[in-house]
Motif scaffolding. Structure first.
Motif, PDB file in Angstrom:
ATOM      1  N   ASP A   8      33.020  -7.358  63.002  1.00 39.35           N
ATOM      2  CA  ASP A   8      33.644  -7.136  64.306  1.00 39.35           C
ATOM      3  C   ASP A   8      32.668  -7.399  65.440  1.00 39.35           C
ATOM      4  N   LEU A   9      31.375  -7.282  65.167  1.00 42.44           N
ATOM      5  CA  LEU A   9      30.359  -7.481  66.205  1.00 42.44           C
ATOM      6  C   LEU A   9      30.251  -8.960  66.540  1.00 42.44           C
ATOM      7  N   MET A  10      30.571  -9.301  67.781  1.00 43.97           N
ATOM      8  CA  MET A  10      30.539 -10.693  68.223  1.00 43.97           C
ATOM      9  C   MET A  10      29.336 -11.008  69.103  1.00 43.97           C
ATOM     10  N   TYR A  11      28.846 -10.006  69.842  1.00 44.07           N
ATOM     11  CA  TYR A  11      27.768 -10.238  70.802  1.00 44.07           C
ATOM     12  C   TYR A  11      26.752  -9.102  70.763  1.00 44.07           C
ATOM     13  N   VAL A  12      25.489  -9.466  70.929  1.00 42.39           N
ATOM     14  CA  VAL A  12      24.431  -8.494  71.167  1.00 42.39           C
ATOM     15  C   VAL A  12      23.880  -8.816  72.548  1.00 42.39           C
ATOM     16  N   ILE A  13      23.895  -7.822  73.419  1.00 44.07           N
ATOM     17  CA  ILE A  13      23.413  -7.989  74.787  1.00 44.07           C
ATOM     18  C   ILE A  13      22.059  -7.303  74.898  1.00 44.07           C
ATOM     19  N   VAL A  14      21.073  -8.042  75.395  1.00 44.12           N
ATOM     20  CA  VAL A  14      19.708  -7.520  75.490  1.00 44.12           C
ATOM     21  C   VAL A  14      19.304  -7.409  76.952  1.00 44.12           C
ATOM     22  N   GLY A  24      19.313   0.647  80.811  1.00 40.44           N
ATOM     23  CA  GLY A  24      19.715   0.178  79.485  1.00 40.44           C
ATOM     24  C   GLY A  24      20.409   1.261  78.687  1.00 40.44           C
ATOM     25  N   THR A  25      19.862   2.453  78.732  1.00 39.87           N
ATOM     26  CA  THR A  25      20.476   3.588  78.031  1.00 39.87           C
ATOM     27  C   THR A  25      21.863   3.863  78.581  1.00 39.87           C
ATOM     28  N   GLN A  26      22.006   3.796  79.894  1.00 35.39           N
ATOM     29  CA  GLN A  26      23.317   4.010  80.508  1.00 35.39           C
ATOM     30  C   GLN A  26      24.303   2.924  80.071  1.00 35.39           C
ATOM     31  N   ALA A  27      23.843   1.673  80.010  1.00 37.13           N
ATOM     32  CA  ALA A  27      24.722   0.576  79.579  1.00 37.13           C
ATOM     33  C   ALA A  27      25.152   0.774  78.128  1.00 37.13           C
ATOM     34  N   ILE A  28      24.226   1.217  77.280  1.00 40.42           N
ATOM     35  CA  ILE A  28      24.574   1.493  75.885  1.00 40.42           C
ATOM     36  C   ILE A  28      25.682   2.534  75.825  1.00 40.42           C
ATOM     37  N   LEU A  29      25.537   3.589  76.596  1.00 46.45           N
ATOM     38  CA  LEU A  29      26.558   4.642  76.613  1.00 46.45           C
ATOM     39  C   LEU A  29      27.872   4.162  77.222  1.00 46.45           C
ATOM     40  N   ASP A  30      27.796   3.332  78.254  1.00 42.81           N
ATOM     41  CA  ASP A  30      29.003   2.836  78.918  1.00 42.81           C
ATOM     42  C   ASP A  30      29.871   1.988  77.992  1.00 42.81           C
ATOM     43  N   PHE A  31      29.245   1.252  77.063  1.00 41.93           N
ATOM     44  CA  PHE A  31      29.990   0.286  76.256  1.00 41.93           C
ATOM     45  C   PHE A  31      29.956   0.577  74.757  1.00 41.93           C
ATOM     46  N   HIS A  32      29.520   1.753  74.361  1.00 44.67           N
ATOM     47  CA  HIS A  32      29.341   2.041  72.940  1.00 44.67           C
ATOM     48  C   HIS A  32      30.640   2.038  72.124  1.00 44.67           C
ATOM     49  N   LYS A  33      31.775   2.187  72.749  1.00 49.07           N
ATOM     50  CA  LYS A  33      33.043   2.225  72.013  1.00 49.07           C
ATOM     51  C   LYS A  33      33.614   0.834  71.743  1.00 49.07           C
ATOM     52  N   ILE A  34      33.039  -0.181  72.326  1.00 48.07           N
ATOM     53  CA  ILE A  34      33.538  -1.544  72.140  1.00 48.07           C
ATOM     54  C   ILE A  34      32.836  -2.145  70.916  1.00 48.07           C
ATOM     55  N   LYS A  35      33.572  -2.309  69.835  1.00 48.93           N
ATOM     56  CA  LYS A  35      32.989  -2.727  68.551  1.00 48.93           C
ATOM     57  C   LYS A  35      32.498  -4.167  68.550  1.00 48.93           C
ATOM     58  N   ALA A  36      32.971  -4.979  69.455  1.00 49.28           N
ATOM     59  CA  ALA A  36      32.603  -6.393  69.475  1.00 49.28           C
ATOM     60  C   ALA A  36      31.252  -6.643  70.139  1.00 49.28           C
ATOM     61  N   VAL A  37      30.666  -5.594  70.727  1.00 57.81           N
ATOM     62  CA  VAL A  37      29.410  -5.788  71.457  1.00 57.81           C
ATOM     63  C   VAL A  37      28.468  -4.628  71.200  1.00 57.81           C
ATOM     64  N   LYS A  38      27.189  -4.948  71.136  1.00 59.09           N
ATOM     65  CA  LYS A  38      26.144  -3.926  71.091  1.00 59.09           C
ATOM     66  C   LYS A  38      25.155  -4.242  72.198  1.00 59.09           C
TER      67      LYS A  38
END
Length: 98
Positions: A8-14, A24-38
């Protein structure tokens, strides 16, 4: 980057950020429920340089590891969040109209 991850993981954003930043920590928390992106963050300048990530950019890696570079006018929680939201909406991953 994708080894051992769900298909399901389509993208890794760095993101690259200074050690005392929480963007970065805030962005991780903001989008953690979207399975297509980490979201991944690094405070290591050498790692960021090796990945081609600068302090005013976000780098998106696709499954085939082709990168997409997103430039930011400035770096703040809002600009990072908005840039990621736009990318995900443009990629038809998530709709943030609500």
């Amino acid at each position: 980057m994708f080894e051992g991850e769900s298909n399901d993981l389509m993208y890794v954003i760095v993101l690259f950020e200074p050690e005392n930043s929480v963007i970065g920590t805030q962005a991780i928390l903001d989008f953690h429920k979207i399975k297509a992106v980490k979201i991944r963050r690094t405070t290591n300048a050498q790692v960021a340089e090796n990945l081609g990530v600068k302090s005013n950019t976000i780098k998106v890696f696709q499954r085939n590891l082709d990168p997409i570079l997103i430039e930011l006018a400035n770096v703040s929680r809002d600009t990072v969040k908005d840039a990621i939201k736009k990318f995900l909406a443009d990629s038809h991953i998530a709709n943030f109209d609500n």
